[in-house]
Scaffold this active site. Structure first.
Site, short mmCIF file in Angstrom:
data_model
loop_
_atom_site.label_atom_id
_atom_site.label_comp_id
_atom_site.label_asym_id
_atom_site.label_seq_id
_atom_site.Cartn_x
_atom_site.Cartn_y
_atom_site.Cartn_z
N GLU A 1 -6.78 4.57 7.87
CA GLU A 1 -6.71 6.07 7.46
C GLU A 1 -7.88 6.63 6.99
O GLU A 1 -8.20 7.56 7.09
CB GLU A 1 -5.37 6.24 6.74
CG GLU A 1 -4.24 5.99 7.47
CD GLU A 1 -2.98 5.70 6.54
OE1 GLU A 1 -2.95 5.94 5.38
OE2 GLU A 1 -1.87 5.10 7.30
N LYS B 1 0.12 4.17 -0.28
CA LYS B 1 -0.48 5.58 0.38
C LYS B 1 -0.34 6.61 -0.55
O LYS B 1 -0.21 6.24 -1.84
CB LYS B 1 0.06 5.97 1.62
CG LYS B 1 0.05 4.61 2.61
CD LYS B 1 0.35 5.00 3.97
CE LYS B 1 0.64 3.80 4.90
NZ LYS B 1 0.12 3.90 6.08
N ASN C 1 0.91 -1.18 -0.05
CA ASN C 1 0.00 -0.01 0.11
C ASN C 1 1.08 1.17 0.14
O ASN C 1 1.55 1.66 1.22
CB ASN C 1 -0.78 0.03 1.34
CG ASN C 1 -1.61 1.19 1.54
OD1 ASN C 1 -1.83 2.07 0.53
ND2 ASN C 1 -2.04 1.64 2.51
N SER D 1 3.99 -1.98 10.24
CA SER D 1 5.53 -2.11 10.24
C SER D 1 6.05 -3.04 9.78
O SER D 1 7.10 -3.69 10.65
CB SER D 1 5.73 -1.39 11.62
OG SER D 1 5.39 -0.09 11.90
N GLU E 1 -4.78 -4.93 10.84
CA GLU E 1 -3.92 -4.07 10.93
C GLU E 1 -4.19 -3.13 12.15
O GLU E 1 -4.91 -2.07 12.15
CB GLU E 1 -3.93 -3.08 9.61
CG GLU E 1 -3.77 -3.60 8.29
CD GLU E 1 -3.27 -2.60 7.22
OE1 GLU E 1 -2.04 -2.89 6.72
OE2 GLU E 1 -3.68 -1.36 7.19
N GLY F 1 3.17 -0.88 4.07
CA GLY F 1 2.93 0.26 3.69
C GLY F 1 4.67 0.80 3.32
O GLY F 1 5.08 0.50 2.24
C1 PEP Z 1 -0.48 0.27 5.90
O1 PEP Z 1 -0.40 1.32 5.25
O2 PEP Z 1 -1.24 -0.38 5.42
C2 PEP Z 1 0.69 -0.05 6.77
C3 PEP Z 1 0.39 -1.38 7.12
O3 PEP Z 1 1.98 0.55 6.69
P1 PEP Z 1 3.34 0.29 7.52
O4 PEP Z 1 3.74 -1.00 6.75
O5 PEP Z 1 4.26 1.43 6.75
O6 PEP Z 1 3.01 0.48 8.84
#
Ligand code: PEP
Length: 250
Positions: free
Chosen positions: A97, A11, A9, A212, A167, A233
């Site tokens: 988000e 974003k 993702n 993360s 998540e 992400g």
């Molecule tokens: C996400 O945006 O769905 C996500 C899990 O971000 P990150 O891996 O940066 O925590």
């Protein structure tokens, strides 16, 4: 045995150039012998570029959101049919988000889930609790409520063509990953909730972990029996990092 999926993702990051570099880099890294299913979810303007770069490779393309409406006076929204026409296979729905920044309700997320499936897209349904909710021991109540809203709107059969991503909000973009055991506990809860309706579908559906994930921690999380890959992400914005996570899923 469920084949793992790693979905990136992006974003609101990236550019046309980065899209080309990342997707063709991933495709070149694995050729036809991908260790897992792979998907990239760039911003809308780069979907077509991503689909072009991914053509003939094992990399699939997904959108980060989708409208619950088919067409009409919905300025700024993008329909599932438009995404399908652009070559998308997946659409993320209910990312935290969007739930928090855009005030999306469980019911709206469920409507988006249905709209995506109505056009043959596979929704990646995000669920997860905030830190306050976890500390108040409400994780299962929150995740259960988010899932039940979709079950009520779409039915258990819809999960044959869907992916779930757990998540925890406190782990997204924070560098603070859920421990493999914390992730497994919620994944098992999700699978159990679905199994109460249909054990076969519950056993079949992929439940990804997001929050993360990086190449360094992916293998331990993916080793958990109910974790079927990751929604990634930050670490999906660079070929080596993303490829490392995919290798950990192999
Ligand atoms: C996400 O945006 O769905 C996500 C899990 O971000 P990150 O891996 O940066 O925590």
């Amino acid at each position: 045995m469920r084949r793992k999926l790693v979905a990136g993702n992006w974003k609101m990051h990236g550019s046309r150039e980065l899209t080309r570099t990342l997707v063709s880099g991933l495709a070149a890294e694995f050729g036809a012998a991908a260790p897992c299913d792979m998907a990239v979810c760039p911003p809308y303007p780069y979907l077509e570029e991503a689909a072009r770069a991914a053509a003939g490779s094992p990399v699939a393309v997904g959108a980060q959101d989708v409208s619950d409406q088919d067409q009409g006076a919905y300025t700024g929204q993008v329909s599932a049919a438009m995404l399908a026409e652009l070559g998308c296979r997946y659409a993320i729905v209910g990312h935290s988000e969007r739930r928090t920044l855009n005030g999306e309700s469980d019911e709206l997320v469920a409507a988006k889930f249905r709209a995506a499936q109505g056009q043959g897209l596979v929704p990646i349904l995000c669920v997860g609790e905030s830190l306050e909710e976890r500390e108040a021991d409400e994780t299962e109540a929150v995740v259960g409520r988010q899932l039940r809203a979709v079950l009520a709107a779409a039915g258990i059969g819809a999960f044959e063509q869907a992916v779930i991503a757990y998540e925890p909000i406190w782990a997204i973009g924070t560098g603070r990953t859920a421990s493999p055991e914390q992730a497994q506990a919620v994944h098992a809860y999700i699978r159990g909730l679905l199994a109460a309706e249909n054990a076969k579908i519950a056993d079949f559906v992929k439940v990804l972990y997001g929050g993360s994930v990086k190449a360094a921690n992916a293998a331990d999380i993916f080793a958990m029996p109910d974790v079927d890959g990751g929604l990634v992400g930050g670490a999906s914005l660079e070929v080596e990092g993303f490829a490392g996570i995919c290798r950990a899923a192999g």
